[in-house]
Design a protein around this motif. Structure first.
Motif, PDB file in Angstrom:
ATOM      1  N   SER A 260       0.829  -1.208   0.000  1.00 55.02           N
ATOM      2  CA  SER A 260       0.000   0.000   0.000  1.00 55.02           C
ATOM      3  C   SER A 260       0.863   1.257   0.000  1.00 55.02           C
ATOM      4  O   SER A 260       1.958   1.278   0.566  1.00 55.02           O
ATOM      5  CB  SER A 260      -0.902   0.005   1.233  1.00 55.02           C
ATOM      6  OG  SER A 260      -1.718  -1.146   1.273  1.00 55.02           O
TER       7      SER A 260
ATOM      8  N   HIS B  88       0.240   6.046   4.262  1.00 57.35           N
ATOM      9  CA  HIS B  88      -1.002   6.564   4.831  1.00 57.35           C
ATOM     10  C   HIS B  88      -0.938   8.092   4.937  1.00 57.35           C
ATOM     11  O   HIS B  88       0.153   8.688   4.856  1.00 57.35           O
ATOM     12  CB  HIS B  88      -1.237   5.952   6.214  1.00 57.35           C
ATOM     13  CG  HIS B  88      -0.092   6.143   7.159  1.00 57.35           C
ATOM     14  ND1 HIS B  88       0.202   7.351   7.766  1.00 57.35           N
ATOM     15  CD2 HIS B  88       0.865   5.285   7.596  1.00 57.35           C
ATOM     16  CE1 HIS B  88       1.259   7.227   8.538  1.00 57.35           C
ATOM     17  NE2 HIS B  88       1.693   5.976   8.453  1.00 57.35           N
TER      18      HIS B  88
ATOM     19  N   TYR C 279      -6.592  12.693   7.245  1.00 55.68           N
ATOM     20  CA  TYR C 279      -6.454  12.065   8.552  1.00 55.68           C
ATOM     21  C   TYR C 279      -7.479  12.634   9.531  1.00 55.68           C
ATOM     22  O   TYR C 279      -8.140  11.885  10.273  1.00 55.68           O
ATOM     23  CB  TYR C 279      -5.048  12.252   9.122  1.00 55.68           C
ATOM     24  CG  TYR C 279      -4.908  11.686  10.515  1.00 55.68           C
ATOM     25  CD1 TYR C 279      -4.742  10.319  10.715  1.00 55.68           C
ATOM     26  CD2 TYR C 279      -4.988  12.511  11.643  1.00 55.68           C
ATOM     27  CE1 TYR C 279      -4.651   9.785  12.002  1.00 55.68           C
ATOM     28  CE2 TYR C 279      -4.891  11.989  12.925  1.00 55.68           C
ATOM     29  CZ  TYR C 279      -4.724  10.614  13.096  1.00 55.68           C
ATOM     30  OH  TYR C 279      -4.647  10.102  14.365  1.00 55.68           O
TER      31      TYR C 279
ATOM     32  N   LYS D  84       1.584  -3.501   7.094  1.00 57.04           N
ATOM     33  CA  LYS D  84       1.335  -3.119   8.479  1.00 57.04           C
ATOM     34  C   LYS D  84       2.642  -2.870   9.240  1.00 57.04           C
ATOM     35  O   LYS D  84       2.797  -1.863   9.938  1.00 57.04           O
ATOM     36  CB  LYS D  84       0.527  -4.214   9.186  1.00 57.04           C
ATOM     37  CG  LYS D  84      -0.973  -4.206   8.902  1.00 57.04           C
ATOM     38  CD  LYS D  84      -1.649  -5.329   9.648  1.00 57.04           C
ATOM     39  CE  LYS D  84      -3.151  -5.378   9.428  1.00 57.04           C
ATOM     40  NZ  LYS D  84      -3.863  -4.221  10.011  1.00 57.04           N
TER      41      LYS D  84
ATOM     42  N   TYR E  93       4.683   0.266   7.878  1.00 63.59           N
ATOM     43  CA  TYR E  93       4.212   1.601   8.286  1.00 63.59           C
ATOM     44  C   TYR E  93       4.043   1.731   9.800  1.00 63.59           C
ATOM     45  O   TYR E  93       4.127   2.830  10.335  1.00 63.59           O
ATOM     46  CB  TYR E  93       2.904   1.928   7.569  1.00 63.59           C
ATOM     47  CG  TYR E  93       3.081   2.076   6.068  1.00 63.59           C
ATOM     48  CD1 TYR E  93       3.855   3.113   5.546  1.00 63.59           C
ATOM     49  CD2 TYR E  93       2.502   1.169   5.180  1.00 63.59           C
ATOM     50  CE1 TYR E  93       4.039   3.254   4.174  1.00 63.59           C
ATOM     51  CE2 TYR E  93       2.673   1.304   3.815  1.00 63.59           C
ATOM     52  CZ  TYR E  93       3.442   2.340   3.315  1.00 63.59           C
ATOM     53  OH  TYR E  93       3.626   2.470   1.967  1.00 63.59           O
TER      54      TYR E  93
ATOM     55  N   ASP F  81      -2.670  -0.745  12.348  1.00 61.68           N
ATOM     56  CA  ASP F  81      -3.899  -0.311  11.675  1.00 61.68           C
ATOM     57  C   ASP F  81      -3.820  -0.350  10.152  1.00 61.68           C
ATOM     58  O   ASP F  81      -4.783  -0.741   9.498  1.00 61.68           O
ATOM     59  CB  ASP F  81      -4.226   1.116  12.106  1.00 61.68           C
ATOM     60  CG  ASP F  81      -5.509   1.630  11.471  1.00 61.68           C
ATOM     61  OD1 ASP F  81      -6.585   1.298  11.979  1.00 61.68           O
ATOM     62  OD2 ASP F  81      -5.428   2.366  10.458  1.00 61.68           O
ATOM     63  N   TYR F  82      -2.705   0.077   9.589  1.00 60.20           N
ATOM     64  CA  TYR F  82      -2.667   0.370   8.154  1.00 60.20           C
ATOM     65  C   TYR F  82      -1.828  -0.632   7.367  1.00 60.20           C
ATOM     66  O   TYR F  82      -0.664  -0.829   7.692  1.00 60.20           O
ATOM     67  CB  TYR F  82      -2.102   1.774   7.935  1.00 60.20           C
ATOM     68  CG  TYR F  82      -2.122   2.240   6.503  1.00 60.20           C
ATOM     69  CD1 TYR F  82      -3.277   2.789   5.949  1.00 60.20           C
ATOM     70  CD2 TYR F  82      -1.000   2.108   5.693  1.00 60.20           C
ATOM     71  CE1 TYR F  82      -3.300   3.218   4.624  1.00 60.20           C
ATOM     72  CE2 TYR F  82      -1.012   2.534   4.369  1.00 60.20           C
ATOM     73  CZ  TYR F  82      -2.166   3.086   3.839  1.00 60.20           C
ATOM     74  OH  TYR F  82      -2.190   3.507   2.536  1.00 60.20           O
ATOM     75  N   PRO F  83      -2.434  -1.261   6.334  1.00 58.13           N
ATOM     76  CA  PRO F  83      -3.829  -1.185   5.902  1.00 58.13           C
ATOM     77  C   PRO F  83      -4.694  -2.212   6.634  1.00 58.13           C
ATOM     78  O   PRO F  83      -4.172  -3.059   7.365  1.00 58.13           O
ATOM     79  CB  PRO F  83      -3.731  -1.529   4.415  1.00 58.13           C
ATOM     80  CG  PRO F  83      -2.611  -2.539   4.374  1.00 58.13           C
ATOM     81  CD  PRO F  83      -1.616  -2.063   5.406  1.00 58.13           C
ATOM     82  N   SER F  84      -5.991  -2.171   6.386  1.00 59.50           N
ATOM     83  CA  SER F  84      -6.916  -3.147   6.975  1.00 59.50           C
ATOM     84  C   SER F  84      -6.843  -4.447   6.186  1.00 59.50           C
ATOM     85  O   SER F  84      -7.276  -4.514   5.036  1.00 59.50           O
ATOM     86  CB  SER F  84      -8.344  -2.606   6.937  1.00 59.50           C
ATOM     87  OG  SER F  84      -9.287  -3.643   7.125  1.00 59.50           O
TER      88      SER F  84
ATOM     89  N   HIS G 202     -10.589   0.620  12.852  1.00 58.14           N
ATOM     90  CA  HIS G 202      -9.790   1.052  11.705  1.00 58.14           C
ATOM     91  C   HIS G 202     -10.204   2.452  11.263  1.00 58.14           C
ATOM     92  O   HIS G 202     -11.387   2.818  11.323  1.00 58.14           O
ATOM     93  CB  HIS G 202      -9.971   0.110  10.502  1.00 58.14           C
ATOM     94  CG  HIS G 202      -9.034  -1.047  10.472  1.00 58.14           C
ATOM     95  ND1 HIS G 202      -7.662  -0.908  10.442  1.00 58.14           N
ATOM     96  CD2 HIS G 202      -9.270  -2.383  10.444  1.00 58.14           C
ATOM     97  CE1 HIS G 202      -7.099  -2.119  10.400  1.00 58.14           C
ATOM     98  NE2 HIS G 202      -8.057  -3.022  10.409  1.00 58.14           N
TER      99      HIS G 202
ATOM    100  N   SER H 251      -7.517   3.337   6.007  1.00 57.21           N
ATOM    101  CA  SER H 251      -6.922   2.004   6.119  1.00 57.21           C
ATOM    102  C   SER H 251      -7.799   0.965   5.426  1.00 57.21           C
ATOM    103  O   SER H 251      -7.290   0.028   4.794  1.00 57.21           O
ATOM    104  CB  SER H 251      -6.743   1.633   7.589  1.00 57.21           C
ATOM    105  OG  SER H 251      -5.829   2.491   8.223  1.00 57.21           O
TER     106      SER H 251
END
Length: 432
Positions: A210, A213, A221, A298, A301, A338-341, A400, A404
């Motif tokens: 990904s 974020h 955000y 995940k 990041y 959290d990032y990404p889901s 989330h 995400s």
């Protein structure tokens, strides 16, 4: 009672013969048409795999998804060796005389026994049950031998990949804004080694990593922060009853829910045996790789969860966000970044595979082990609709940020499309 006992003895004898049979037997001809028998053996062993992993209460979703992929790849290899229809058609020796149900069941049995040897009595019982309608004889023996070989190929391929490590790992404390911290009741981060797990279909874990974020001082955000703070709170006044319902409905592990959807649609559409084996192999390869890709991103990041972000907003350098030291999400936050889901990623990867086989605009009714009440169902007019609601549920659950989930949907789409476009494709006409 006597008849049942005699049948069990005959099947046990047949199993023993197959275990000791040579692997050099060759068929006289190669089947030219796909297998059109009932797909029940695939559906049955998908459920046996769930049971072997620990049932609906298991906690290691990554290992379960990894297991599903191995089981269904072995079943596909075994059946495709009987009626070579899809690539790769050189994964296993060909045997058109092998009993398909025996081959598929034995392949699944041996993979699961290799992963969970302590479950052997349950697996043996399931195998005998699968073989009750297969005539005892040479075809049965050949099917069992071929299935065993398919399992051995898959087990050897995954041997030493590190999947059985202890997944609970301590994480260093940090006060830096945006950095992941554990969320109660968990005190560990889950399976950091999965970020480098060998994929099932992708070239490498970071193939579709990904994009970064949003920054903590960005409008994107701030908007996502305010949204999850409002609708994801356990005492939310803005989340609707339906949003609460689907937050809970989709909370179960993705591989449990999407395999159930696949079982439902495959049975409703009366998909044939080989096509069903291919469907479940593609589905579970894609979901396993969505986990691996998601874990790569995940840990790359290392982004904080809403629980930490909302309680610690005073430290984020964003004057537009305000902290709530007592904020709690609707549902427990999983012990990973959290990032990404990845929940969103698995859902969309699965939806892409199912749409590839059945068409996206397929109507179905789904159930869930985490629905409230447990008897609740939800109806969908397409797989993509279900995948989007699945992703949205993570915001409603308070676990989330919206961005995400959007990144997860994109990741899942990329993984799903790569899987169906590069694996288990139809054979070229005239290929030998």
């Amino acid at each position: 009672m006597k008849k049942s006992f005699t049948l069990t003895l005959l099947l046990s004898a047949a199993l023993l013969m197959a275990f000791n049979s040579p692997t050099s037997v060759r068929p006289q001809c190669i089947a030219e048409k796909p297998l059109v028998q009932s797909n029940q053996v695939i559906i049955d062993w998908n459920m046996v795999a769930l049971q072997a992993c620990g049932g609906i209460t298991y906690q290691h979703a990554l290992l379960a998804s990894h297991t599903y992929a191995m089981v269904h790849m072995a079943m596909f290899f075994a059946l495709n060796a009987i009626a070579p229809t899809y690539q790769p058609d050189d994964a296993l020796r060909k045997d058109a005389q092998a009993a398909p149900v025996a081959a598929a069941a034995k392949a699944a049995h041996d993979v699961l026994a290799g992963i969970f040897p302590e479950k052997l009595p349950m697996l043996d019982s399931a195998l005998i049950q699968s073989l009750t309608k297969v005539p005892v004889g040479e075809s049965l023996n050949r099917g069992l031998a071929l299935g065993g070989e398919a399992a051995a190929v898959v087990l050897k391929w995954r041997d030493g990949d590190g999947a059985m490590q202890n997944p609970a790992v301590d994480v260093a404390a940090s006060t830096e804004a945006g950095v992941y911290q554990t969320v109660p009741p968990f005190t560990f981060v889950f399976a950091p080694f999965w970020r480098t797990m060998k994929p099932f279909g992708l070239k490498q874990p970071d193939q579709f990593r990904s994009l970064p974020h949003p920054t903590l001082n960005s409008t994107v955000y701030t908007t996502a922060f305010d949204e999850v703070k409002a609708v994801g709170s356990i005492v939310s006044q803005t989340r609707t009853p339906d949003q609460t319902a689907y937050a809970k409905f989709w909370y179960e592990f993705s591989e449990i829910g999407w395999n159930r959807i696949a079982r439902t649609v495959a049975a409703d559409r009366k998909l044939d045996l080989l096509a069903t084996a291919r469907l479940f192999a593609l589905l579970n390869m894609a979901m396993a790789d969505a986990y691996i890709s998601g874990w790569d991103a995940k840990f790359h990041y290392n982004f904080w969860r809403p629980y930490t972000a909302i309680r610690g907003a005073a430290t984020d350098g964003n004057a537009a966000t305000s902290p709530d030291p007592a904020w709690e999400p609707l549902m427990p936050t999983p012990p990973v970044q959290d990032y990404p889901s990845t929940h969103s990623a698995l859902g969309n990867a699965a939806a892409v595979v199912l749409a590839h086989v059945f068409g996206d605009k397929t109507r179905f009714i789904a159930t869930s082990t985490t629905a409230d009440p447990v008897t609740a169902t939800r109806s969908f007019s397409s797989f993509s609709q279900a995948a989007k609601e699945n992703a949205d549920s993570r915001v409603m659950a308070g676990i989330h940020f919206r961005f995400s989930c959007e990144a997860g949907l994109e990741l899942g789409r990329n993984v799903g499309q790569w899987t169906v476009h590069n694996h288990l494709r139809p054979r070229l006409v005239g290929a030998k």
